[in-house]
Design an enzyme around this catalytic site. Structure first.
Site, short mmCIF file in Angstrom:
data_model
loop_
_atom_site.label_atom_id
_atom_site.label_comp_id
_atom_site.label_asym_id
_atom_site.label_seq_id
_atom_site.Cartn_x
_atom_site.Cartn_y
_atom_site.Cartn_z
N ASP A 346 0.91 -1.04 -0.24
CA ASP A 346 0.00 0.02 -0.04
C ASP A 346 0.78 1.43 0.06
OD1 ASP A 346 -2.12 2.02 0.65
OD2 ASP A 346 -3.33 0.11 1.01
N HIS A 394 -11.88 -1.39 -9.38
CA HIS A 394 -13.23 -0.43 -9.74
C HIS A 394 -12.96 0.97 -9.49
CE1 HIS A 394 -15.32 -0.17 -5.44
NE2 HIS A 394 -14.06 -0.01 -5.16
#
Ligand SMILES: C[S@@+](CC[C@H](N)C(=O)[O-])C[C@H]1O[C@@H](n2cnc3c(N)ncnc32)[C@H](O)[C@@H]1O
Length: 523
Positions: A346, A394
Site C-alpha cells: 500500500d 473499480h
C-alpha cells in the site's frame, strides 16, 4: 466548494479527438467507456419468482388478478415464510424499537430469498400504488431526506441523549448549536424514514436506526463519508461530465469539481492531506466490508465458493495483496493457510499506520510483510504466485486500470495468477433487485468520486486483453450470497521472447525471493 465553471460548460472543445471515435450515425463516442450492450432490454428477469395468478373469490375466473394483487399475495406469502423461520428459531422480529436488532442473522438460502423478494415486491408495489407521475414528482425529493440526515448526523444529535430514555425538543435544543427550528424540522423529516420517533408531541426517542447513529462509529463514518464527501460531489457530476464527457480522468470527477481540485489532484490525494477525512473514509470502508454480502470470509472460505489457495500453500508460495490496506484479508488467509507467504502493499502512510504486529497470532503475523509500493510503478515483488486486487480496479477508469495491470508484467512468472475481487455487473434484471440497486449505485459512486466504474465480465476480459495478450482470462466466479466476484487471469505469454525476458528477470533478480523472504512484520 468550487465556483461554477460556466466557461468550460460552454466549450465543446473538451472532447479530445484522440480519445473519441465516430459511430455509424456519425455521433462521437468516447472510448474507454463500458460497452452499452448491458442496457439491452427484453431479457427475462432471471430472479423474478414465477407468479401463478390465482383468482380470489371476488374475481371472475376469467379475469386474472392485477399486478398489484399478485405482488401483495407474494409479499404475504414470503413474509409469512420469514416470520415462521424467525419464530421457529426464537429470533426477534424486525422492528423499529430501540432495542430491536440492527441486523438480520445469517439466514438460510431459501429464507434469504424470501427476504429479498419482500424487498423487491414491496418496492414494485409502492411504485405502482404511487403511479408514474407521483413517483417521478416526489421521487426527486429523496435528496431532501438525505440532506436532513446529513445535518442531524453532522451535529451528532443521536449522541445527545441515552438510547433508553426520551428527551424533549427544548432539552435537546439546549444541547446543540443547531438552530431550534432547523433541529425540529430536520428531525421530523428523518423520522419519516424510521430514524428517531416522537412518541408524544415535542418528546423525542430513539429508534433502532437512530441508536446506530449514536453507537456505531463505523456507521457514523459511513454516513459522514457518504453525506459530506460523496453527496456534495454528486451534485457536481453533471457539471463534470458536461465539461469532460469522456469522464475517465481522476482529476476531473464530480468530486474534483465540488472540492475545487479539478486538474490538480485526485480524491485520494485530497484525503491524504486531511487525516480526519482520510480516517473517516477508512472507517466507512470498515462499515462497508463488514456489511451483508461483503465479508472477507466469502473470499477465504473455499467451502462456500471462495478462492482455493491450497496448491499455493502446498508449494509454500507467495500471495501479494496490492492496495491491501492494513492487510486484513491476508490475516484471515494466513490463519487458514499455514505455509503461504504474504506481502501487503500500500502507500507509505497506510503501511506506516498498520498495526504492529499485524495480528495476535505470531504464526500468521510472521508470514505477512507490509511493503510500501505504488501500483502505478512496476511491481517490485517478483515471481509471486498470486497478485490480488480487492476494491482496487473499480477505483479506476480503463486507461488507469490497464496501466496497473501492465505494471505487473515485469514481475510475473508464467502461471502467475491475477485475481481481482470486485463487483462484476450482470445484465439488467439478472441480479436480485436489492443487490442490483446496490451495485449500480456503487458504479455511480465510482463515477462521482474518481470517474471510475464497476465492470461486466466482458469488460474485465477486455481489460486484460488490452493490458497484454499474455494474460489468459480464466473467468469469473462468485461465492453464494456474496456481492463481490472473483475475476481471474493467468500470465501465459504466448510470445517466447516475453517468456525468456520474464525468466531472465526472475533468474537474476536478487529481490525475487528476498522481497518476501525476510518478512519484516508490519512495516
Ligand atoms: C478502496 S481501498 C481497498 C483496500 C483493501 N484492498 C480492501 O479490500 O478494503 C484502496 C486502497 O488502495 C490504496 N492505494 C491507493 N492508491 C494507491 C497506489 N497508487 N498504490 C498502492 N496503493 C494505493 C489505498 O491506500 C487503499 O488502502
Amino acid at each position: 466548494m468550487s465556483k461554477l465553471r460556466i466557461t468550460s460548460w460552454l466549450s465543446p472543445s473538451t472532447y479530445s479527438s484522440s480519445s473519441t471515435k465516430t459511430d455509424a450515425e456519425g455521433k462521437k463516442q468516447p472510448q474507454h467507456r463500458r460497452s452499452l450492450s448491458m442496457f439491452r432490454r427484453g431479457e427475462p428477469e432471471a430472479n423474478a419468482t414465477k407468479i401463478v395468478a390465482t383468482s380470489t373469490p371476488a374475481q371472475s375466473s376469467t379475469v386474472p388478478p392485477s399486478r398489484m394483487v399478485v405482488l401483495a399475495q407474494q409479499i404475504t406469502k414470503e413474509t409469512e415464510k420469514l416470520e415462521t423461520y424467525m419464530r421457529d428459531n426464537n429470533l426477534p422480529m424486525p422492528s423499529f424499537d430501540v432495542d430491536a436488532p440492527a441486523d438480520f442473522p445469517k439466514l438460510p438460502e431459501d429464507i434469504l430469498k424470501s427476504r429479498q423478494e419482500i424487498i423487491r415486491a414491496t418496492k414494485e408495489l409502492n411504485l405502482l400504488a404511487l403511479g408514474p407521475r407521483e413517483s417521478l414528482r416526489w421521487g426527486v425529493w429523496e435528496f431532501l431526506d438525505i440532506l436532513a440526515l446529513q445535518v442531524i448526523s453532522h451535529f451528532g444529535i443521536a449522541k445527545l441523549f441515552p438510547a433508553d430514555s426520551t428527551i424533549t425538543l427544548s432539552e435537546l435544543e439546549a444541547k446543540t448549536s443547531l438552530d431550534p427550528i432547523n433541529l425540529a424540522r430536520l428531525l421530523r423529516l428523518i423520522m419519516t424514514k424510521g430514524i428517531f420517533c416522537e412518541p408524544s408531541h415535542g418528546v423525542i426517542a430513539h429508534t433502532a436506526a437512530s441508536r446506530l447513529l449514536a453507537e456505531d462509529a463505523d456507521m457514523e463514518a459511513w454516513i459522514g463519508f457518504n453525506l459530506e464527501d460523496i453527496f456534495p460531489a454528486s451534485a457536481h457530476v453533471l457539471e463534470a461530465i458536461k465539461t469532460y464527457p469522456e469522464a475517465t480522468s481522476l482529476t476531473q470527477s464530480g468530486f474534483c469539481f465540488a472540492f475545487d481540485t479539478v486538474d490538480k489532484e485526485p480524491m485520494f490525494v485530497t484525503f491524504g492531506k486531511d487525516p480526519n477525512r482520510a480516517r473517516r473514509m477508512g472507517r466507512a470502508m470498515v462499515s462497508l466490508t463488514g456489511g451483508e454480502g461483503y465479508e472477507v470470509s466469502y473470499f477465504v472460505n473455499v467451502e462456500g465458493g471462495g478462492y482455493d489457495l491450497s496448491d499455493v500453500d502446498a508449494a509454500g508460495g507467495t500471495f501479494v495483496d496490492i492496495g491491501g490496506s492494513h492487510g486484513f484479508v491476508c490475516v484471515d488467509l494466513a490463519t487458514r493457510y499455514k505455509n503461504i507467504k504474504f506481502v501487503v502493499q500500500d502507500l507509505p502512510k497506510t503501511v506506516d499506520s498498520a498495526p504492529k504486529p499485524i495480528c495476535a497470532d505470531p504464526q500468521a503475523a510472521d508470514r505477512i510483510a507490509m511493503l510500501a509500493h505504488d501500483f502505478f510503478t512496476p511491481q517490485v515483488t517478483k515471481g509471486a504466485d498470486v497478485y490480488y486486487f480487492r476494491w482496487i480496479i473499480h477505483n479506476y477508469s480503463t486507461p488507469y486500470a490497464i496501466k496497473i495491470l501492465q505494471n505487473l508484467i515485469p514481475a510475473l512468472k508464467p502461471g502467475a495468477r491475477i485475481v481481482i475481487n470486485d463487483h462484476c455487473l450482470l445484465e439488467p434484471g439478472q441480479e436480485n433487485s436489492w443487490d442490483e440497486s446496490v451495485m449500480r449505485r456503487m458504479d455511480v459512486v465510482m463515477l462521482t468520486l474518481l470517474n471510475a466504474q464497476e465492470r461486466t465480465e466482458a469488460e474485465f476480459r477486455q481489460l486484460f486483453k488490452d493490458a497484454s495478450d499474455g494474460f489468459f482470462f480464466k473467468g469469473v466466479t462468485r461465492p453464494k450470497g456474496c456481492r463481490m466476484s472473483i475475476i481471474e487471469a493467468v500470465w501465459q505469454p504466448k510470445d517466447n521472447a516475453l517468456v525468456e525476458k520474464a525468466d531472465a528477470i526472475h533468474a537474476t533478480d536478487a529481490t525475487n525471493e528476498a522481497a518476501v523472504a525476510p518478512m519484516p512484520t508490519a512495516g
